[in-house]
Design a protein around this motif. Structure first.
Motif, short mmCIF file in Angstrom:
data_model
loop_
_atom_site.label_atom_id
_atom_site.label_comp_id
_atom_site.label_asym_id
_atom_site.label_seq_id
_atom_site.Cartn_x
_atom_site.Cartn_y
_atom_site.Cartn_z
N LEU A 71 5.19 -7.04 -12.21
CA LEU A 71 5.04 -5.80 -11.46
C LEU A 71 3.63 -5.71 -10.87
CD1 LEU A 71 6.30 -3.09 -10.66
CD2 LEU A 71 5.40 -2.14 -12.79
N ASN A 72 3.55 -5.42 -9.57
CA ASN A 72 2.27 -5.22 -8.91
C ASN A 72 1.90 -3.74 -9.04
OD1 ASN A 72 0.06 -4.93 -7.22
ND2 ASN A 72 0.95 -6.13 -5.54
N TRP A 73 0.99 -3.44 -9.96
CA TRP A 73 0.66 -2.04 -10.21
C TRP A 73 -0.01 -1.38 -9.01
CZ3 TRP A 73 2.72 0.32 -14.26
CH2 TRP A 73 3.18 -0.46 -15.31
N ASN A 74 -0.57 -2.16 -8.12
CA ASN A 74 -1.18 -1.59 -6.92
C ASN A 74 -0.13 -1.06 -5.94
OD1 ASN A 74 -3.88 -2.14 -7.66
ND2 ASN A 74 -3.62 -4.28 -7.03
N LYS A 75 1.15 -1.44 -6.16
CA LYS A 75 2.21 -0.97 -5.27
C LYS A 75 3.13 0.04 -5.96
CE LYS A 75 2.29 -4.92 -2.15
NZ LYS A 75 3.13 -5.92 -1.46
N LEU A 76 2.66 0.62 -7.04
CA LEU A 76 3.40 1.71 -7.69
C LEU A 76 3.10 2.99 -6.94
CD1 LEU A 76 3.91 2.24 -11.44
CD2 LEU A 76 3.21 4.17 -10.03
N GLU A 77 4.15 3.75 -6.57
CA GLU A 77 4.00 4.96 -5.78
C GLU A 77 4.59 6.15 -6.50
OE1 GLU A 77 5.62 4.55 -1.86
OE2 GLU A 77 5.04 2.43 -1.69
#
Length: 300
Positions: A288-294
């Motif tokens: 999971l790319n945490w920078n792309k969690l919205e």
């Protein structure tokens, strides 16, 4: 254009039933078969496309499409249910639908391109499971045979109730020599019991990108008893571009994998006393790319 075809308990047991069929490559469109009882041992089809005409060299002609055909199973026992099956090499399947509301079914297909080396596209296929028992898998769009170059795109699968013993797929290419993609497919879960869920899946070399899995519809909590025993995948490939998981209500699943983005949609269906998303199979969520969690609060 045969929309009133019905298979009832009084029809007993047969191998197959269909609303529309061609054996000479005509376009099969706007047909609907409703199964309310009885037993079908091989398959029920909204539309079935074959072409037994031969070219000058004795080969079957590759043409014949299916469009806007529907199968509905509301009772009885059906080995397999197809909105449409296209057995012509160059055939396309567009906007075909399978709906299960009751009864017992093996596997369910919005549309399947079944010819060896299929080059066509299964587009905008739809499956809805609202009740009943599916003992096999669910496929929005499906390509099964060897050397296929065809594509599956824009399938829609809605799991609202019932149970699915096998895997749920938005798009599925099963053969290792397939080169087509399974992209742009959407699965929405609002109820039911199921295992693993894939927005797109290919055993071949194609892409499984741009797929979406929705937990909830943003207007209702998940139906009581909803159970996701498996893992939610954007696709089975490690290239995950634009694979999206939308969490629109409180939900529990085994785990999540192969998503580019995860969005939490905060709305009135959410119980703030509970976790919005619980993952319970004990494995670490690793890709999971945490920078792309919205987080979307526009519905509050």
């Amino acid at each position: 254009n045969h929309t009133g075809a019905a298979y009832t308990a009084g029809d007993g047991t047969h191998n197959a039933a269909w609303a529309g069929r061609t054996a000479v490559g005509n376009k099969v469109e706007n047909n609907k078969l409703t199964v309310t009882g009885g037993a079908i041992n091989v398959a029920a089809y909204g539309g079935l496309v074959e072409n037994h005409k031969l070219d000058a060299h004795g080969n079957p002609l590759p043409t014949g499409d299916a469009e806007k055909n529907t199968v509905v199973v509301s009772g009885g026992t059906v080995a397999n249910a197809y909105g449409a099956e296209v057995r012509t090499k160059n055939g396309n399947a567009t906007e075909n639908t399978a709906e299960i509301t009751n009864g017992t079914v093996g596997s369910v297909y919005g549309a399947s391109l079944a010819a060896a080396g299929a080059t066509g596209t299964a587009d905008k296929s739809k499956v809805t499971i609202a009740g009943g028992t599916v003992n096999g898998a669910v496929y929005g769009g499906h390509i099964a045979n060897a050397a296929a170059t065809g594509q599956i795109k824009n399938s829609e699968v809605n799991i609202k109730g019932g149970s699915v013993s096998g895997t749920v797929h938005g798009g599925y290419l099963s053969h290792a020599s397939a080169t087509g993609d399974a992209t742009g497919n959407t699965i929405t879960i609002t109820g039911g019991t199921m295992g693993d869920v894939y927005g797109g899946y290919t055993s071949g070399t194609g892409a499984t990108t741009g797929n979406t899995v929705n937990l909830g519809d943003g207007s209702h909590a998940l139906a009581s008893g909803t159970t996701i025993n498996g893992v939610l995948y954007g696709g089975n490939k490690t290239t995950v571009t634009d694979n999206m998981l939308n969490v629109k209500t409180n939900a529990t699943a085994g785990n999540i994998a192969h998503f580019d983005k995860v969005k939490f949609d905060l709305n009135s269906t959410i119980n703030p006393a509970n976790s919005l998303l619980t993952l319970n199979n004990g494995a670490q969520t690793t890709d999971l790319n945490w920078n792309k969690l919205e987080v979307d609060t526009s519905s509050l």
